[in-house]
Write a protein that holds these residues in place. Structure first.
Motif, PDB file in Angstrom:
ATOM      1  N   HIS A   1     -79.292  18.914  64.091  1.00  0.00           N
ATOM      2  CA  HIS A   1     -78.021  19.494  64.525  1.00  0.00           C
ATOM      3  C   HIS A   1     -76.905  18.543  64.099  1.00  0.00           C
ATOM      4  O   HIS A   1     -77.162  17.504  63.472  1.00  0.00           O
ATOM      5  CB  HIS A   1     -78.012  19.720  66.036  1.00  0.00           C
ATOM      6  CG  HIS A   1     -78.372  18.493  66.827  1.00  0.00           C
ATOM      7  ND1 HIS A   1     -77.470  17.488  67.118  1.00  0.00           N
ATOM      8  CD2 HIS A   1     -79.563  18.095  67.351  1.00  0.00           C
ATOM      9  CE1 HIS A   1     -78.072  16.542  67.803  1.00  0.00           C
ATOM     10  NE2 HIS A   1     -79.345  16.877  67.960  1.00  0.00           N
ATOM     11  N   LYS A   2     -75.662  18.885  64.441  1.00  0.00           N
ATOM     12  CA  LYS A   2     -74.531  18.067  63.978  1.00  0.00           C
ATOM     13  C   LYS A   2     -74.666  16.612  64.387  1.00  0.00           C
ATOM     14  O   LYS A   2     -74.369  15.703  63.615  1.00  0.00           O
ATOM     15  CB  LYS A   2     -73.216  18.662  64.506  1.00  0.00           C
ATOM     16  CG  LYS A   2     -72.863  20.022  63.920  1.00  0.00           C
ATOM     17  CD  LYS A   2     -71.495  20.481  64.369  1.00  0.00           C
ATOM     18  CE  LYS A   2     -71.449  20.851  65.842  1.00  0.00           C
ATOM     19  NZ  LYS A   2     -72.207  22.090  66.136  1.00  0.00           N
TER      20      LYS A   2
ATOM     21  N   LYS B   1     -71.444  10.992  64.142  1.00  0.00           N
ATOM     22  CA  LYS B   1     -70.089  11.346  64.571  1.00  0.00           C
ATOM     23  C   LYS B   1     -69.142  10.233  64.113  1.00  0.00           C
ATOM     24  O   LYS B   1     -69.369   9.060  64.416  1.00  0.00           O
ATOM     25  CB  LYS B   1     -70.038  11.492  66.085  1.00  0.00           C
ATOM     26  CG  LYS B   1     -70.949  12.599  66.614  1.00  0.00           C
ATOM     27  CD  LYS B   1     -70.931  12.640  68.130  1.00  0.00           C
ATOM     28  CE  LYS B   1     -71.881  13.704  68.661  1.00  0.00           C
ATOM     29  NZ  LYS B   1     -71.897  13.728  70.145  1.00  0.00           N
TER      30      LYS B   1
ATOM     31  N   GLY C   1     -71.977  14.698  60.337  1.00  0.00           N
ATOM     32  CA  GLY C   1     -72.120  15.844  61.226  1.00  0.00           C
ATOM     33  C   GLY C   1     -70.817  16.290  61.854  1.00  0.00           C
ATOM     34  O   GLY C   1     -70.507  17.484  61.883  1.00  0.00           O
ATOM     35  N   LEU C   2     -70.043  15.347  62.372  1.00  0.00           N
ATOM     36  CA  LEU C   2     -68.769  15.652  63.013  1.00  0.00           C
ATOM     37  C   LEU C   2     -67.740  14.601  62.609  1.00  0.00           C
ATOM     38  O   LEU C   2     -68.014  13.394  62.706  1.00  0.00           O
ATOM     39  CB  LEU C   2     -68.907  15.663  64.540  1.00  0.00           C
ATOM     40  CG  LEU C   2     -69.641  16.856  65.167  1.00  0.00           C
ATOM     41  CD1 LEU C   2     -69.936  16.576  66.633  1.00  0.00           C
ATOM     42  CD2 LEU C   2     -68.825  18.136  65.025  1.00  0.00           C
TER      43      LEU C   2
END
Length: 277
Positions: free
Chosen positions: A21-22, A27, A54-55
């Motif tokens: 997932h992200k 991050k 991811g972010l």
């Protein structure tokens, strides 16, 4: 001195796990871009996003918000005048300084919130202001990305003396904690603990504004995704110039934004060549 080759990229960039997932891919918070230099923040963020993070959140002057949203809807944007403590606490990687100008208050606020868990890229204006104000390195795993004039200011190694690697090692050892150094030039070098790597690709077609901002974003993306920070930095430095070299086959100048756009396909190519363990 170890020659930096494509092999490091093939070893670092892995096929992504199906169950992810992200948050799996890191991050990042980017603190960059004053009222006049918003392009630096855009190029940081573009490289980080296209490089697979991811972010990505960009803390910048509010005048840059519309441009960032228009160019990069994948990025979140906040006013860097607000309290950044919660944002910094929630990310893995912090990139500070590209196009930050003289925003010393914002720099100091960001630096004091860093902890040992963070991977921190210090670029551009951050290095200049830290040298001017004699600010110590913050907590975290530190990666410095100066060009030669910035290293003269921050590392106090004259440009004429930077060709002697012992001078650069001496400056790094005197710092606490001892950082990774990406010393940008026509023959970029990466100083990692007791190893020195020399970039083997790239050329004068990269001599254009924003090249270092894009490199800083690629480094942020790679260290966010790949566990071994040292090797991730090496892979990022090589990938950035290898893409530029490919683009130079048909272009007189390789624009930083075009390098960023080429990252996903280049990374897919390298992942497909990852040696079987």
């Amino acid at each position: 001195m170890i020659k930096l080759t494509e092999k490091i990229v093939q070893e670092v960039i892995q096929v992504r796990p199906r169950q992810s997932h992200k948050g799996t891919f890191g991050k990042i918070l980017i603190v960059a871009g004053n009222q006049n230099l918003g392009g630096a923040a855009i190029m940081n963020a573009q490289a980080a996003i296209y490089g697979g993070a991811g972010l990505v959140t960009v803390a910048t002057d509010p005048v840059n918000k519309t441009a960032l949203h228009a160019r990069l809807p994948e990025a979140m944007v906040v006013d860097y005048h607000q309290d950044l403590s919660d944002l910094i606490a929630g990310v893995d990687v912090v990139l500070i300084g590209s196009g930050l100008g003289n925003e010393l208050t914002i720099l100091k606020q960001a630096l004091k919130e860093l902890t040992d868990k963070h991977k921190v890229i210090l670029d551009g204006s951050a290095l200049t202001m830290m040298a001017q104000e004699n600010l110590p390195l913050p907590k975290g795993q530190i990666i410095l990305t100066p060009h030669q004039m910035e290293w003269q200011r921050f590392g106090q190694v004259a440009i004429a003396d930077q060709a002697k690697e012992d001078n650069n090692w001496e400056a790094l050892v005197a710092m606490n904690p001892e950082p990774i150094l990406v010393l940008k030039s026509d023959q970029t070098q990466v100083y990692l603990e007791n190893e020195l790597y020399q970039l083997t690709v790239g050329g004068p077609y990269q001599a254009t504004g924003g090249m270092g901002d894009t490199l800083a974003g690629v480094i942020a993306a790679f260290v966010a995704q790949f566990q071994d920070t040292n090797r991730a930095v090496l892979a990022a430095v090589y990938s950035h110039s290898a893409i530029a070299e490919r683009l130079a086959d048909t272009a007189y100048v390789t624009l930083p934004t075009e390098i960023a756009k080429a990252l996903p396909a280049f990374m897919k190519e390298m992942a497909d060549q990852t040696p079987t363990l």
